[in-house]
Design a protein around this motif. Sequence first.
Motif, mmCIF file in Angstrom:
data_model
loop_
_atom_site.group_PDB
_atom_site.id
_atom_site.type_symbol
_atom_site.label_atom_id
_atom_site.label_comp_id
_atom_site.label_asym_id
_atom_site.label_seq_id
_atom_site.Cartn_x
_atom_site.Cartn_y
_atom_site.Cartn_z
ATOM 1 N N TYR A 122 -56.359 20.794 15.308
ATOM 2 C CA TYR A 122 -55.876 19.416 15.677
ATOM 3 C C TYR A 122 -56.646 18.965 16.998
ATOM 4 C CZ TYR A 122 -52.707 16.343 19.061
ATOM 5 O OH TYR A 122 -52.366 15.838 19.425
ATOM 6 N N MET A 123 -57.618 19.837 17.858
ATOM 7 C CA MET A 123 -57.974 19.444 18.787
ATOM 8 C C MET A 123 -59.373 19.006 18.492
ATOM 9 S SD MET A 123 -57.642 21.418 22.753
ATOM 10 C CE MET A 123 -58.222 23.219 21.881
ATOM 11 N N HIS A 124 -60.008 19.444 17.350
ATOM 12 C CA HIS A 124 -61.678 19.173 16.867
ATOM 13 C C HIS A 124 -61.101 18.045 15.499
ATOM 14 C CE1 HIS A 124 -62.759 23.171 17.699
ATOM 15 N NE2 HIS A 124 -63.199 22.611 19.491
ATOM 16 N N ASN A 125 -59.601 17.121 15.483
ATOM 17 C CA ASN A 125 -60.247 16.770 14.713
ATOM 18 C C ASN A 125 -59.049 15.819 15.346
ATOM 19 O OD1 ASN A 125 -60.842 17.331 11.936
ATOM 20 N ND2 ASN A 125 -59.256 19.002 12.658
ATOM 21 N N SER A 126 -60.122 13.667 15.024
ATOM 22 C CA SER A 126 -59.509 12.129 14.761
ATOM 23 C C SER A 126 -57.601 12.490 14.928
ATOM 24 C CB SER A 126 -60.065 11.675 15.015
ATOM 25 O OG SER A 126 -60.150 11.004 13.366
ATOM 26 N N ARG A 127 -57.189 11.254 15.005
ATOM 27 C CA ARG A 127 -55.945 10.844 14.164
ATOM 28 C C ARG A 127 -55.501 10.600 13.520
ATOM 29 N NH1 ARG A 127 -51.317 6.493 17.074
ATOM 30 N NH2 ARG A 127 -49.511 7.342 15.948
ATOM 31 N N GLU A 128 -56.946 10.051 12.385
ATOM 32 C CA GLU A 128 -57.658 9.713 11.532
ATOM 33 C C GLU A 128 -56.991 10.457 10.420
ATOM 34 O OE1 GLU A 128 -59.426 8.772 13.948
ATOM 35 O OE2 GLU A 128 -57.674 6.830 13.711
ATOM 36 N N GLN A 129 -58.029 11.972 10.716
ATOM 37 C CA GLN A 129 -57.531 13.699 9.891
ATOM 38 C C GLN A 129 -56.634 14.143 10.410
ATOM 39 O OE1 GLN A 129 -61.682 14.480 12.497
ATOM 40 N NE2 GLN A 129 -62.798 13.986 10.488
ATOM 41 N N VAL A 130 -55.964 14.007 11.140
ATOM 42 C CA VAL A 130 -54.837 15.052 11.948
ATOM 43 C C VAL A 130 -53.760 14.199 12.732
ATOM 44 C CG1 VAL A 130 -53.653 17.179 12.807
ATOM 45 C CG2 VAL A 130 -56.077 16.812 11.867
ATOM 46 N N ASP A 131 -53.662 13.745 11.593
ATOM 47 C CA ASP A 131 -51.698 12.539 12.862
ATOM 48 C C ASP A 131 -51.413 13.030 13.816
ATOM 49 O OD1 ASP A 131 -50.413 9.843 12.997
ATOM 50 O OD2 ASP A 131 -49.160 10.722 12.265
ATOM 51 N N SER A 132 -50.812 14.187 13.554
ATOM 52 C CA SER A 132 -50.150 14.821 14.565
ATOM 53 C C SER A 132 -49.951 16.034 14.728
ATOM 54 C CB SER A 132 -48.569 14.157 15.214
ATOM 55 O OG SER A 132 -47.211 14.929 15.623
ATOM 56 N N TYR A 133 -50.187 16.962 15.663
ATOM 57 C CA TYR A 133 -50.260 18.426 16.272
ATOM 58 C C TYR A 133 -48.620 19.157 15.176
ATOM 59 C CZ TYR A 133 -48.475 22.556 18.298
ATOM 60 O OH TYR A 133 -47.937 24.112 18.976
ATOM 61 N N TRP A 134 -47.090 18.365 14.963
ATOM 62 C CA TRP A 134 -45.927 18.953 14.574
ATOM 63 C C TRP A 134 -46.720 19.211 12.500
ATOM 64 C CZ3 TRP A 134 -42.908 20.705 17.937
ATOM 65 C CH2 TRP A 134 -42.528 19.926 19.635
ATOM 66 N N GLY A 135 -47.712 19.053 11.924
ATOM 67 C CA GLY A 135 -47.830 18.912 10.615
ATOM 68 C C GLY A 135 -47.883 20.300 10.278
ATOM 69 N N GLY A 136 -49.016 20.906 11.685
ATOM 70 C CA GLY A 136 -49.668 21.940 11.229
ATOM 71 C C GLY A 136 -48.710 22.805 11.700
#
Length: 455
Positions: free
Chosen positions: A346-360
């Motif tokens: 989550y931290m090593h990607n931008s919002r465009e790559q990982v929109d929200s923490y909750w998905g992971g």
Amino acid sequence: MAVIMALYFGKKREYGSEQPYILGPLKLRLPSIHYGMEFPDWIQGAILCVVPMSITAIMMDSLGIPFELAIAFVIINNFLYLLHTHFGDPSIAGWITAGIPLYVSFLAGFPEGDARIQALIALQLMVAFIFLFMGLFKGADTLVKKVPVSLKAGILLGAGMAAVYGQFAEGGRVWSMPITILTGAALGFFMMFSKTAAPLREKYGFFRYIAQFGIAVPFFIAYMFGIMIGEVTPPRIDWSFVSLPLGEIFATYSIFAVGMPPVEYFVQAFPLALAAYIIAFGDILVVNSLLKNADEVRKDEKLVFSPNRNSIICSIRNFFMGSFMPFLGLCGPQWTGGQVLVLNRYMHNSREQVDSYWGGATGLFWGMSIALMIGPIVTLFQPGVNIGMTLTMLIQGYICGYLAMTMLKTEGNLQKGIAAITGAVLASKGASWGLGVGIVLFLLLERNWVNLGRG
């Protein structure tokens, strides 16, 4: 009406705010509506199904539960983790792991059979009650805010040292397949924490793609290497689905089958239940610190962690498992290894790559829980359970250590000394001794009794 519902359920997150949810204080979030599917976390969870599988061996030895039923216990327990991430708690939940040797020792004092099952039921229900009490009366929030830094850091240091020591001690998991496990640990630490890995992620798309799977890739490489050198027994694949014989479990192991434990069982279990909560409190401190770090990196999303909410959900899980299928690992507030895996991606990607923490956060356990029901996956990775468990425990030790050091960075030598002794006692003598020594040192050394009460 359909348009209104779509707007209500699927509204986008404003920069720096919480991910949208429904049902007010319950904060219910639904997949594909409030967050997207993060399939790398699903895959990582599927591979790491070996971690929860590792407790089946202990359940078979201590409780006499056959593997076919023990794996069903694990599957149900795994699905209950999703209560946290679906109802507003960002914690990647887990067992109260560091106390497992204490629980095994406690159960050994009871005759095998129903009496031992009743003893575990008594312990788990006592733990559930403590979590519920701390959650309802806001004791968890108060502890996180009011406990002195020296004690917090000491608990983290002790938990970290205990996690690592248990793997390298005589009879520890490392020595069951040393070359394999140490190879996996070296690869895992390099990919997740090294100064070299960060620029490699930025420079090479392939490395960035591999790194997003956390320790799943190092585990798989070490596992295959272990088979090649003969340290790991080649798997025997079973192509069927794992069954969930709930009727048999309830009729054999539930409180309705073996009966309510005698009062003296609850009395005997109470000190250990307190010790288990003390250990769990260390996990609460860890997840609180990790999520604060994530907020500093990903400023587009606010992650709100409430120790009280976490405690209430832990209580629900413990009450359910304790009543229907008592679980030897107990139900704790956080799995540090899994928390770090999800947060790193989550931290090593931008919002465009990982929109929200909750998905992971939800994807990790969906992938893991479903994989545990697929026979070929379970039997493929079953010989590698020691590798997966050791990797997660070593990561827990590393994270606990550096978080404790971070807490103490601005403190004086007095606090650092108290933390060091508290941690050492906790790691060597257990949670009750560690906390007791830490409190005495705090009162004797850090508390200023001469100026007490002066404004």
